[in-house]
Design a protein around this motif. Structure first.
Motif, PDB file in Angstrom:
ATOM      1  N   LEU A 183      13.728   1.490  -7.701  1.00 27.16           N
ATOM      2  CA  LEU A 183      13.366   1.234  -9.100  1.00 27.16           C
ATOM      3  C   LEU A 183      14.389   0.335  -9.774  1.00 27.16           C
ATOM      4  CD1 LEU A 183      12.094   4.748 -10.220  1.00 27.16           C
ATOM      5  CD2 LEU A 183      10.783   2.802  -9.414  1.00 27.16           C
ATOM      6  N   MET A 184      15.660   0.486  -9.417  1.00 32.40           N
ATOM      7  CA  MET A 184      16.690  -0.365 -10.012  1.00 32.40           C
ATOM      8  C   MET A 184      16.441  -1.829  -9.673  1.00 32.40           C
ATOM      9  SD  MET A 184      18.741   1.501 -11.793  1.00 32.40           S
ATOM     10  CE  MET A 184      20.200   0.470 -11.993  1.00 32.40           C
ATOM     11  N   ALA A 185      15.867  -2.069  -8.489  1.00 35.26           N
ATOM     12  CA  ALA A 185      15.572  -3.437  -8.098  1.00 35.26           C
ATOM     13  C   ALA A 185      14.274  -3.945  -8.715  1.00 35.26           C
ATOM     14  CB  ALA A 185      15.474  -3.520  -6.568  1.00 35.26           C
ATOM     15  N   ARG A 186      13.412  -3.027  -9.109  1.00 36.08           N
ATOM     16  CA  ARG A 186      12.081  -3.424  -9.556  1.00 36.08           C
ATOM     17  C   ARG A 186      11.939  -3.483 -11.083  1.00 36.08           C
ATOM     18  NH1 ARG A 186       7.434  -3.769  -6.905  1.00 36.08           N
ATOM     19  NH2 ARG A 186       8.063  -2.564  -5.085  1.00 36.08           N
ATOM     20  N   LEU A 187      12.632  -2.577 -11.801  1.00 37.55           N
ATOM     21  CA  LEU A 187      12.401  -2.444 -13.240  1.00 37.55           C
ATOM     22  C   LEU A 187      13.307  -3.365 -14.055  1.00 37.55           C
ATOM     23  CD1 LEU A 187      11.969   1.431 -13.510  1.00 37.55           C
ATOM     24  CD2 LEU A 187      10.198  -0.319 -13.674  1.00 37.55           C
ATOM     25  N   PRO A 188      12.888  -3.687 -15.284  1.00 34.91           N
ATOM     26  CA  PRO A 188      13.670  -4.607 -16.124  1.00 34.91           C
ATOM     27  C   PRO A 188      14.848  -3.904 -16.796  1.00 34.91           C
ATOM     28  CG  PRO A 188      11.711  -3.901 -17.290  1.00 34.91           C
ATOM     29  CD  PRO A 188      11.616  -3.307 -15.900  1.00 34.91           C
ATOM     30  N   HIS A 189      16.001  -4.547 -16.760  1.00 31.00           N
ATOM     31  CA  HIS A 189      17.187  -4.078 -17.486  1.00 31.00           C
ATOM     32  C   HIS A 189      17.401  -2.579 -17.302  1.00 31.00           C
ATOM     33  CE1 HIS A 189      16.954  -8.014 -19.364  1.00 31.00           C
ATOM     34  NE2 HIS A 189      15.706  -7.746 -19.723  1.00 31.00           N
TER      35      HIS A 189
ATOM     36  N   LEU B 220       2.454  -2.334 -11.654  1.00 32.44           N
ATOM     37  CA  LEU B 220       2.739  -2.584 -13.076  1.00 32.44           C
ATOM     38  C   LEU B 220       3.570  -3.832 -13.325  1.00 32.44           C
ATOM     39  CD1 LEU B 220       3.609   0.860 -14.754  1.00 32.44           C
ATOM     40  CD2 LEU B 220       1.483  -0.416 -14.854  1.00 32.44           C
ATOM     41  N   THR B 221       4.349  -4.262 -12.338  1.00 26.12           N
ATOM     42  CA  THR B 221       5.310  -5.348 -12.557  1.00 26.12           C
ATOM     43  C   THR B 221       4.906  -6.600 -11.801  1.00 26.12           C
ATOM     44  OG1 THR B 221       6.650  -4.499 -10.733  1.00 26.12           O
ATOM     45  CG2 THR B 221       7.226  -3.769 -12.941  1.00 26.12           C
ATOM     46  N   ASP B 222       5.290  -7.744 -12.364  1.00 27.22           N
ATOM     47  CA  ASP B 222       5.059  -9.004 -11.669  1.00 27.22           C
ATOM     48  C   ASP B 222       6.386  -9.508 -11.100  1.00 27.22           C
ATOM     49  OD1 ASP B 222       6.500 -10.066 -13.790  1.00 27.22           O
ATOM     50  OD2 ASP B 222       4.715 -10.778 -14.852  1.00 27.22           O
ATOM     51  N   SER B 223       6.403 -10.710 -10.605  1.00 27.31           N
ATOM     52  CA  SER B 223       7.590 -11.243  -9.936  1.00 27.31           C
ATOM     53  C   SER B 223       8.765 -11.422 -10.878  1.00 27.31           C
ATOM     54  CB  SER B 223       7.251 -12.584  -9.270  1.00 27.31           C
ATOM     55  OG  SER B 223       6.779 -13.519 -10.249  1.00 27.31           O
ATOM     56  N   THR B 224       8.495 -11.499 -12.186  1.00 29.03           N
ATOM     57  CA  THR B 224       9.579 -11.656 -13.160  1.00 29.03           C
ATOM     58  C   THR B 224      10.007 -10.315 -13.765  1.00 29.03           C
ATOM     59  OG1 THR B 224       8.023 -11.994 -14.989  1.00 29.03           O
ATOM     60  CG2 THR B 224       8.722 -13.951 -13.739  1.00 29.03           C
ATOM     61  N   LYS B 225       9.521  -9.246 -13.181  1.00 24.25           N
ATOM     62  CA  LYS B 225       9.821  -7.883 -13.646  1.00 24.25           C
ATOM     63  C   LYS B 225       9.200  -7.577 -14.997  1.00 24.25           C
ATOM     64  CE  LYS B 225      14.156  -7.050 -11.149  1.00 24.25           C
ATOM     65  NZ  LYS B 225      15.551  -6.565 -11.273  1.00 24.25           N
TER      66      LYS B 225
END
Length: 980
Positions: A795-801, A938-943
């Motif tokens: 999740l740390m790699a996938r989610l924003p900030h 839920l997420t795209d390549s730009t998080k």
């Protein structure tokens, strides 16, 4: 003009001149003294006006005359004004300097009035007694040697007044006075035991009225201290023992602790044994002992000897009490209950007849508007109902219903008594063809439910009170649907309104006052500010609602700090809401939505509310077009109970690690229950809604919100279906997963709350909080969650900030460098800053108190993150909470299932629009996979995260895992989406 009127007029002229012109000479003239003497001889018992003139005249003379010549004037002033003091002459017309003396002189009369009030049902006399003691206390200096005694007498008078009027303000004041009296009395003072006893009695009375647990504990503490402060052989010791026994018996009734009941019996016997046969209070002690013995017999720990002793004690209490005594009705009603119980054991008709007659005598002996009348009428109705079950006579049923309805109409009675009476009356009428009246009675009961557990009570007390009325809203809705006098549409609308009013009441209380304040702040900033202050005070959980492993402080009857009376705050908030709703444009402020408002919540898909009762079972379908009902005859309470039990046993067996365990057979049993759930509930509903197959390729998935309620909330409606292998015929035709995207909501009002407009704009960039607990302080190493480390890392790699709070895991070496410990305070400090909160940890569903269900963080033993601790949290930016933990949507207390008290609902209430929760224990390896797949949707390549697609993302994730493990629903069926 009479002589009296002429004399009074002359003296008034003299007095006016003396007071307005500061000229006392007219009062000192011999004629003035002669006129006053003649007027005094003409007074009658009601002449307050003339006495006031005479008293003030002689007071001014006393002040003006030289010392030694003023004694007679002072005595006359005291006599005349003392009479006025006793008869409610306003303070401002009495000489201020004289008020303490008048108060002192009023005491003998006030004592006589109090003695009479104790044995009187005369409301006017009781009110007058209370008023005079309030006045005496008000004008007696605190350093007066008898000030505390007067306080104590005022407390007793207020208790008596409450018993007649049922006004909670009188009882609250009695307790406040009682605490002051105890605090002001030295430990070794001979009167202290009496004051403790009075305080204990008042606290016990308030517990019976409002169900406040701390009142009951304090009542026992005060009564126990009263016993300890009274020597053996003292005439008051029996009274204190009996009061202690009664309080202990009451606590047993709430918590079922056998030690309390045994001590209650012991104290009751000691009280009776210490009292002479002709003692005026012996009947009270006998009655209390009889109640304790009856309770012990009912537990099964007692014997027939207890029942016989109880019967004898209660009958002796009745015989020893004159028919016009205020307690006669109480003893008769207690006897009626005992005889009804004995009939259930013996089936002797004489006991049943005796119960009815004793109940009737109790009712006849009590004024119609007295609070206790409701209890006596309800008890009579119960006795008549029992006789009806034997006699089957229309007359018994009719009289039983009349008694129960009359009980509910005593407005001064405790709301819980009125509600239970209405429920019993409705159930009795439901045995007749008159379903219309039965529905009306239960509807009245539902409308009173908010008064049973008002917001001013502590959460634990509210839960206990509501648990005693479990299923009431469902029964009312079922009878409304069965009312032949209304159209189908009207029946469905009425039933849904009842379920919305009577379910999830505790959630509704909080949601109600978290309305959008933007307009109120702009137009009425002072009201908005006070509204927020009061709301936040009530949102703050009390110590009794926050569980901690630490020992409590030593109990004390005197709070160390001034108490913030929650009930007073709640009353002020209600008054403020009334004031706001009277303002132009604010009529619907913080009000539950009307039918039109409910229909608006179906704009994105229907909302399905289930109702399972002994009367009938239905699903109420809310669409943009309106409300309809679908009958579900196979969904009986017994069938649901059987399937819930089988389902959860099969879940347990499916994870059995024993070498001989047949986990495949357990999964088969899980699938059988899911198939039954489809056939009896979910399938008929989706067919009625037109969702009769999978959506066509390229077509948007339809959405459905489930509001299961009751026992059905323990089963996964979203996973219902006939789950087979993908190559089986009909694989995608009879499952919820293949027809709709499912979401859950406690009520339609809760869904509206989740969709409410936010008072502040969202932050420009989404932020995420990740909480991981791969190891757990205080738990065995086998309870580690090693996959929580992987879950958090992904999740740390996938989610924003992202911000990580993680427990170091000695078992895997993960997170050793983390300096951010996942404590409750650390989590709460960051929730206001994030839009996404993800928890990978253990979850615990409390077996009895759902408000103590928790996520286990680093400090779970001392400061757990419980449902109750989330109550004050009110977030503006929160969008998605993912609870990757066991059983976060599971509530185990079956009597509180309608309240939806669990962690998933708590995060919704805190402000998250979407919550991912679980219905049972989950495997941490699969949980990590499910979480990673969910966020990938839920997420795209730009998080960039689209939290609005949370329900669709979970639906796709579960379907993906089901394709891999089609015959293992325990693995993929636990996760659910709640919210918008």
């Amino acid at each position: 003009m009479t002589e009296r009127e002429e004399l009074l007029g002359r003296l008034q002229v003299r007095l006016r001149r003396a007071e307005e012109l500061q000229d006392v000479s007219p009062l000192l003239e011999p004629a003035a003294l002669e006129e006053s003497g003649r007027l005094a001889s003409l007074l009658d018992d009601q002449d307050i006006k003339a006495r006031l003139v005479l008293g003030r005249l002689h007071w001014h003379r006393y002040l003006a005359l030289p010392e030694g010549q003023d004694e007679d004037d002072l005595a006359t002033a005291e006599e005349m004004l003392g009479f006025c003091f006793l008869h409610d002459a306003p303070d401002e017309v009495l000489p201020e300097r004289l008020l303490p003396l008048l108060a002192d002189h009023a005491v003998p009369t006030a004592l006589t009035m109090l003695e009479r009030a104790l044995d009187s049902a005369d409301a006017a006399a009781i009110t007058a007694t209370t008023r005079i003691w309030q006045r005496i206390v008000r004008h007696t200096p605190t350093d007066h040697p008898h000030h505390v005694v007067y306080l104590g007498n005022l407390g007793v008078a207020l208790q008596v007044k409450f018993g007649r009027s049922g006004a909670s303000t009188d009882l609250d004041e009695a307790i406040r006075i009682g605490r002051r009296t105890v605090e002001a009395t030295p430990t070794d003072h001979p009167r202290r035991a009496g004051y403790l006893g009075n305080l204990g009695a008042a606290l016990q009375t308030r517990f019976h009225r409002h169900g406040i647990a701390t009142d009951l504990d304090d009542a026992i503490l005060a009564s126990r201290q009263a016993v300890e402060a009274t020597p053996t052989g003292h005439p008051d010791r029996a009274k204190h023992l009996s009061n202690l026994g009664a309080a202990l018996q009451t606590r047993f009734a709430r918590y079922g602790t056998a030690a309390d009941l045994n001590e209650a019996v012991k104290a009751g016997r000691q009280a009776v044994e210490a009292t002479f046969t002709d003692h005026p209070k012996r009947a009270t002690y006998l009655s209390n002992l009889g109640g304790a013995l009856t309770s012990r017999y009912l537990t099964g720990s007692g014997s027939a000897t207890d029942l016989n002793e109880a019967s004898e004690a209660l009958q002796r209490a009745v015989r020893a009490t004159p028919g016009d005594h205020p307690d006669h009705a109480l003893y008769q009603s207690n006897l009626a209950n005992l005889l009804g119980l004995r009939y259930a054991e013996s089936h002797a008709l004489t006991d049943l007849e005796g119960a009815v007659e004793a109940g009737r005598r109790a009712v006849r002996a009590t004024p119609d508007d007295q609070p206790d009348q409701a209890v006596y009428r309800r008890n009579l109705g119960t006795a008549l109902y029992n006789r009806f079950l034997t006699s089957r006579t229309v007359a018994d049923r009719k009289e039983a219903v009349e008694a129960l309805v009359a009980a509910a109409e005593v407005e001064s009675a405790a709301p819980s008594v009125r509600v239970t009476a209405l429920r019993a009356a409705g159930a009795l009428v439901a045995t007749t063809p008159d379903r219309k009246r039965a529905a009306e009675l239960l509807e009245r009961a539902v409308r009173l439910l908010p008064e049973v557990a008002p917001r001013g009570l502590d959460r634990p007390d509210q839960q206990v009170l509501l648990s005693e009325l479990a299923g009431l809203a469902g029964d009312a809705a079922a009878l409304a649907l069965a009312d032949p006098s209304a159209t189908e549409d009207d029946r469905a609308r009425r039933a849904l309104a009842l379920l919305e009013s009577g379910r999830a009441l505790l959630l509704a209380q909080v949601m109600e006052v978290r309305d959008d304040l933007t307009d109120l702040r702009a137009r009425h900033p002072d009201l908005a500010r006070r509204f927020t202050e009061l709301r936040d005070l009530l949102d703050r959980p009390t110590p009794s609602a926050l569980w901690s492993g630490k020992a409590d402080a030593a109990p004390s009857l005197i709070p160390s700090q001034p108490e913030q009376d929650r009930r007073q705050v709640a009353a002020e908030l209600r008054a403020l809401l009334t004031r706001i709703r009277r303002l132009e444009g604010f009529a619907s402020f913080a009000a539950p939505p009307a039918e039109e408002g409910l229909r608006k919540q179906a704009w994105n898909g229907p909302v399905v509310t289930f109702n399972v009762t002994e009367y009938r079972s239905d699903a109420l379908l809310l669409t943009e077009e309106g409300i309809t009902a679908v009958g579900l005859p196979g969904l009986t309470p017994d069938a649901v109970i059987d399937r819930v039990s089988a389902f959860h046993q099969a879940l347990k067996d499916s994870t059995d690690s024993h070498p001989d365990a047949n986990r495949g057979a357990a999964q088969q049993r899980v699938r059988e229950v899911l198939a039954w759930l489809w056939d009896t509930a979910v399938g008929p509903v989706l067919d009625a809604l037109g969702f009769d197959g999978p959506p066509a390729d390229g077509q948007a998935w339809p959405r459905v919100w489930w509001a299961p309620g009751g026992l059905l909330s323990l089963l996964p409606l979203h996973a219902a279906g006939h789950h087979t292998r993908p190559d089986d015929a009909g694989y995608r035709t009879r499952t919820a997963l293949d027809r709709v995207v499912s979401s859950y909501t406690p009520t339609i009002t809760a869904l509206k709350y989740a969709r409410r407009p936010r008072t502040q704009p969202p932050p420009a960039q989404a932020r995420a909080l990740v909480v991981a607990m791969p190891s757990m302080p205080g738990l065995h190493h086998r309870d580690r969650l090693p996959e929580a480390t992987r879950e958090a890392t992904q999740l740390m790699a996938r989610l924003p900030h992202p911000v990580l709070l993680a427990e170091p895991d000695p078992g895997t070496g993960g997170f050793h460098t983390s300096d951010r410990m996942p404590t409750r305070s650390a989590v709460f400090a960051r929730l206001a800053e994030v839009t996404i909160a993800h928890f990978a940890c253990h979850g615990s569903s409390h077996p009895t108190d759902p408000s103590r269900s928790m996520l286990l963080l680093h400090d779970w033993q001392d400061a757990p993150l419980t449902v109750a601790s989330l109550a004050p949290v009110n977030l503006d930016h929160a969008r998605l909470a993912y609870l990757s933990a066991c059983s976060t949507t599971l509530a185990r207390n079956q009597d509180l299932l309608d309240e939806s008290i669990h962690l998933t609902a708590a995060f919704l209430l805190a402000g998250f629009a979407h919550v991912i929760g679980t219905l049972w224990e989950i495997d941490d390896g699969y949980a990590a996979d499910i979480a990673d797949t969910f966020y990938s949707h839920l997420t795209d390549s730009t998080k960039e995260v689209d939290t609005e697609r949370a329900a669709h993302a979970l639906h796709a994730t579960v379907r993906d895992l089901r394709r891999q493990l089609p015959l293992a629903p325990s693995v993929w069926g636990a996760h659910l989406h709640a919210g918008t």
